[in-house]
Design a protein around this motif. Structure first.
Motif, PDB file in Angstrom:
ATOM      1  N   ASP A  77      29.953  33.853  39.365  1.00 34.15           N
ATOM      2  CA  ASP A  77      31.319  33.841  39.899  1.00 34.15           C
ATOM      3  C   ASP A  77      31.767  32.445  40.323  1.00 34.15           C
ATOM      4  O   ASP A  77      32.955  32.203  40.529  1.00 34.15           O
ATOM      5  N   ARG A  80      34.832  30.489  38.561  1.00 32.54           N
ATOM      6  CA  ARG A  80      36.208  30.885  38.864  1.00 32.54           C
ATOM      7  C   ARG A  80      36.775  30.093  40.031  1.00 32.54           C
ATOM      8  O   ARG A  80      37.964  29.755  40.071  1.00 32.54           O
ATOM      9  N   LYS A  93      36.757  35.888  36.454  1.00 32.78           N
ATOM     10  CA  LYS A  93      36.491  36.882  37.509  1.00 32.78           C
ATOM     11  C   LYS A  93      35.985  38.195  36.914  1.00 32.78           C
ATOM     12  O   LYS A  93      35.017  38.790  37.406  1.00 32.78           O
TER      13      LYS A  93
END
Length: 259
Positions: A77, A80, A93
């Protein structure tokens, strides 16, 4: 029989998006220091396009076609959080987890049917394979082939197996031929269809097909809204491919008539 071995790597750098396609793949670097074209699970067609890309690519490799190495790619993650583009932020995401990567062929060009040539057997193998896997996206408008070191390389099989977008009716596709083959970018160059079919039959044994299907990550096959469970989906892909192989002569005649 040699079983396929798919490596798993981690994405360590997001380099740039490839905006030519609707799914917006990206060039990324992995922890093995190689560059890959990353296909995202969070794109429009989601995990099903990754499944089609994977099966189609490994079937192509099994019949002797040139295909960039396919790898499973873990995406965290963290990417992002440093991406300024909101559209790419959302894509990253919804793509956290296991995605699919194709080894980046530096210097490769898009196959142009007017400027690039495929030998008759290679062209015929690609036409027959696309008929087997119902690939609707290998046209003059969008060849989804690369030309690298004077050879044709097969990429972008994500539009194949379109039956899996509606599991309620998937069995209706088992007996169908593939009339869309008339639009295939290599059909004019595919002058060795019977020879290609014979070679594919010899190479795509049931165990080879099963081995490829078994390597699909379980996570990609899991969807609570689908009527089939993971094991049933694997069985469906196997049945679809083996059924199409059994009706190869009909598919080849259809392609020859289209030529």
């Amino acid at each position: 029989m040699k079983t396929i071995d798919i490596r798993t790597v981690d994405v360590v750098q997001y380099i740039q998006p490839l905006r030519e396609g609707g799914s917006m793949p990206a060039i990324v670097k992995a922890d093995d220091d190689f560059l890959y074209v990353l296909k995202f699970r969070g794109s429009g067609q989601g995990k099903k396009s990754l499944i089609a890309e994977f099966i189609g690519g490994e079937l192509a490799r099994a019949i002797g076609l040139k295909v960039p190495e396919l790898v499973f790619m873990n995406l965290e993650d963290s990417f992002r959080q440093t991406e300024p583009d909101e559209e790419i932020q959302d894509l990253l995401k919804f793509s956290v987890g296991l995605n699919l990567g194709l080894h980046f062929l530096s210097g490769a060009i898009t196959f142009d049917p007017l400027a690039s040539k495929a030998d008759a057997l290679t062209a015929s193998k690609i036409v027959v394979l696309d008929s087997l896997i119902s690939n609707i996206d290998r046209t003059a408008k969008n060849a989804n082939l690369l030309y690298w070191h004077n050879e044709v390389w097969v990429i972008d099989n994500g539009a194949s197996f379109y039956f899996h977008h509606n599991w309620d009716t998937w069995e209706n596709h088992l007996s169908r031929t593939f009339p869309f083959i008339k639009d295939h970018v290599l059909l004019a160059q595919a002058t060795a269809l019977p020879e290609a079919a014979q070679e594919i039959k010899a190479l795509l044994k049931e165990q080879t097909v099963s081995d490829i299907i078994s390597k699909i990550p379980e996570d990609w096959l899991t969807n609570e809204s689908d009527m089939l469970n993971v094991a049933e989906k694997r069985a469906a892909y196997r049945q679809f491919i083996t059924t199409k192989l059994a009706m190869m002569d009909v598919l080849v005649k259809e392609a020859e008539d289209a030529r």
